[in-house]
Design a protein around this motif. Structure first.
Motif, short mmCIF file in Angstrom:
data_model
loop_
_atom_site.label_atom_id
_atom_site.label_comp_id
_atom_site.label_asym_id
_atom_site.label_seq_id
_atom_site.Cartn_x
_atom_site.Cartn_y
_atom_site.Cartn_z
N MET A 195 0.84 -1.19 0.00
CA MET A 195 0.00 0.00 0.00
C MET A 195 0.88 1.25 0.00
O MET A 195 2.08 1.17 0.27
CB MET A 195 -0.94 0.00 1.21
CG MET A 195 -1.86 -1.21 1.24
SD MET A 195 -3.17 -1.09 2.47
CE MET A 195 -4.33 -0.05 1.58
N ILE A 196 0.26 2.39 -0.31
CA ILE A 196 0.98 3.65 -0.31
C ILE A 196 0.15 4.74 0.37
O ILE A 196 -1.08 4.70 0.33
CB ILE A 196 1.36 4.12 -1.73
CG1 ILE A 196 0.13 4.30 -2.61
CG2 ILE A 196 2.36 3.17 -2.37
CD1 ILE A 196 0.41 4.91 -3.98
N ARG A 197 0.86 5.68 1.00
CA ARG A 197 0.22 6.91 1.49
C ARG A 197 0.73 8.04 0.60
O ARG A 197 1.94 8.20 0.43
CB ARG A 197 0.57 7.20 2.94
CG ARG A 197 -0.10 8.50 3.44
CD ARG A 197 0.30 8.86 4.86
NE ARG A 197 -0.05 7.83 5.80
CZ ARG A 197 -1.26 7.66 6.37
NH1 ARG A 197 -2.25 8.47 6.03
NH2 ARG A 197 -1.47 6.69 7.24
N ILE A 227 -4.50 6.75 1.93
CA ILE A 227 -3.84 5.48 1.66
C ILE A 227 -4.62 4.74 0.59
O ILE A 227 -5.85 4.72 0.61
CB ILE A 227 -3.75 4.63 2.94
CG1 ILE A 227 -2.80 5.29 3.94
CG2 ILE A 227 -3.31 3.20 2.63
CD1 ILE A 227 -2.74 4.59 5.29
N ASN A 228 -3.91 4.16 -0.36
CA ASN A 228 -4.50 3.20 -1.30
C ASN A 228 -3.38 2.36 -1.89
O ASN A 228 -2.51 1.92 -1.15
CB ASN A 228 -5.43 3.86 -2.34
CG ASN A 228 -4.73 4.74 -3.35
OD1 ASN A 228 -3.54 4.97 -3.29
ND2 ASN A 228 -5.49 5.23 -4.29
N VAL A 252 5.15 9.35 -2.34
CA VAL A 252 4.41 8.37 -1.54
C VAL A 252 5.29 7.74 -0.47
O VAL A 252 6.52 7.78 -0.56
CB VAL A 252 3.84 7.23 -2.42
CG1 VAL A 252 2.90 7.75 -3.49
CG2 VAL A 252 4.93 6.38 -3.02
N ASN A 253 4.63 7.16 0.50
CA ASN A 253 5.27 6.29 1.49
C ASN A 253 4.70 4.90 1.21
O ASN A 253 3.49 4.69 1.30
CB ASN A 253 4.94 6.75 2.91
CG ASN A 253 5.38 5.78 3.96
OD1 ASN A 253 4.56 5.27 4.70
ND2 ASN A 253 6.66 5.51 4.04
N ALA A 254 5.56 3.95 0.80
CA ALA A 254 5.11 2.59 0.48
C ALA A 254 5.37 1.68 1.68
O ALA A 254 6.38 1.83 2.38
CB ALA A 254 5.85 2.08 -0.75
N PHE A 255 4.46 0.72 1.90
CA PHE A 255 4.60 -0.18 3.04
C PHE A 255 3.77 -1.43 2.82
O PHE A 255 2.84 -1.45 2.02
CB PHE A 255 4.16 0.52 4.34
CG PHE A 255 2.75 1.05 4.30
CD1 PHE A 255 1.69 0.29 4.78
CD2 PHE A 255 2.48 2.30 3.77
CE1 PHE A 255 0.39 0.78 4.73
CE2 PHE A 255 1.19 2.80 3.71
CZ PHE A 255 0.15 2.04 4.20
N TRP A 256 4.14 -2.50 3.53
CA TRP A 256 3.36 -3.73 3.51
C TRP A 256 2.37 -3.68 4.66
O TRP A 256 2.73 -3.37 5.80
CB TRP A 256 4.27 -4.95 3.64
CG TRP A 256 5.10 -5.19 2.41
CD1 TRP A 256 6.41 -4.89 2.22
CD2 TRP A 256 4.64 -5.79 1.20
NE1 TRP A 256 6.80 -5.24 0.95
CE2 TRP A 256 5.74 -5.81 0.30
CE3 TRP A 256 3.42 -6.30 0.76
CZ2 TRP A 256 5.65 -6.33 -0.98
CZ3 TRP A 256 3.34 -6.82 -0.52
CH2 TRP A 256 4.43 -6.84 -1.39
N TYR A 294 -8.98 1.07 6.31
CA TYR A 294 -10.11 1.61 5.54
C TYR A 294 -10.45 3.04 5.93
O TYR A 294 -10.86 3.84 5.09
CB TYR A 294 -11.35 0.73 5.70
CG TYR A 294 -11.28 -0.57 4.94
CD1 TYR A 294 -11.51 -0.61 3.57
CD2 TYR A 294 -10.98 -1.77 5.59
CE1 TYR A 294 -11.45 -1.79 2.86
CE2 TYR A 294 -10.92 -2.96 4.88
CZ TYR A 294 -11.16 -2.96 3.52
OH TYR A 294 -11.09 -4.14 2.82
N ASP A 295 -10.27 3.38 7.21
CA ASP A 295 -10.62 4.73 7.67
C ASP A 295 -9.69 5.80 7.12
O ASP A 295 -9.98 6.99 7.24
CB ASP A 295 -10.65 4.78 9.20
CG ASP A 295 -9.32 4.40 9.84
OD1 ASP A 295 -8.55 3.62 9.25
OD2 ASP A 295 -9.05 4.90 10.95
N GLU A 296 -8.57 5.40 6.50
CA GLU A 296 -7.64 6.36 5.90
C GLU A 296 -7.66 6.29 4.37
O GLU A 296 -6.77 6.81 3.71
CB GLU A 296 -6.22 6.09 6.41
CG GLU A 296 -6.09 6.29 7.91
CD GLU A 296 -4.67 6.07 8.38
OE1 GLU A 296 -3.79 6.86 7.96
OE2 GLU A 296 -4.44 5.11 9.13
N MET A 297 -8.70 5.66 3.83
CA MET A 297 -8.84 5.49 2.38
C MET A 297 -10.01 6.33 1.88
O MET A 297 -10.93 6.65 2.64
CB MET A 297 -9.06 4.02 2.05
CG MET A 297 -7.89 3.14 2.48
SD MET A 297 -8.23 1.36 2.35
CE MET A 297 -8.09 1.15 0.59
#
Length: 148
Positions: free
Chosen positions: A20-22, A32-33, A98-102, A110-113
């Motif tokens: 995912m990325i922010r 985030i998505n 972006v900030n990428a992360f697993w 979901y609340d940040e999407m």
């Protein structure tokens, strides 16, 4: 001008995580998505999703399978959603973008999407092919969802 784009859902089946990325800028700043972006001229959508995933995260995906298609007609934006379970590399994100992360599968934020992401993602994770149109109001909130 019509904008065709890709969205890349990368699943690590061994660790039960998604890539995912922010976003740090643009229309999705703070949200985030998943990696993705606009298709370049003479590029197939599969080439687009592979390129965009690599550019944003440093991860090279293999054998992406289309699992959905969503439209945002007010933005003239049409997104082809792909899923991959085969990939190479480690995260080497574009930190200015972006900030990428697993992210663990059972704790997707979901609340940040955005609303559309929260709407279609559960169906894709359940193995369904998604085909929807999202109509937004002037405050960029969904006012209508149309199954295509």
């Amino acid at each position: 001008m019509t904008k065709q784009a890709s969205l890349s859902i990368v699943e690590n089946k061994e660790t039960h995580q998604f890539l995912m990325i922010r976003h740090h800028r643009g229309i999705n700043e703070g949200f985030i998505n998943f990696p993705g972006g606009k298709q370049e001229p003479a590029e197939t959508m599969e080439q687009c999703v592979i390129r965009e995933t690599f550019e944003e995260t440093g991860i090279t995906i293999k054998n992406p399978i289309q699992v959905g298609y969503i439209e945002f007609p007010e933005k003239d934006f049409f997104v082809h959603i792909f899923k991959s379970t085969e990939f190479l590399g480690k995260i080497n994100e574009k930190q200015d973008e972006v900030n990428a992360f697993w992210q663990d599968i059972d704790s997707i934020p979901y609340d940040e999407m955005r609303e559309a992401d929260r709407d279609f993602l559960p169906d894709i994770l359940a193995g369904k092919y998604v085909k929807k149109r999202y109509i937004y109001d002037e405050n960029f909130h969904i006012k209508e969802i149309i199954d295509l």
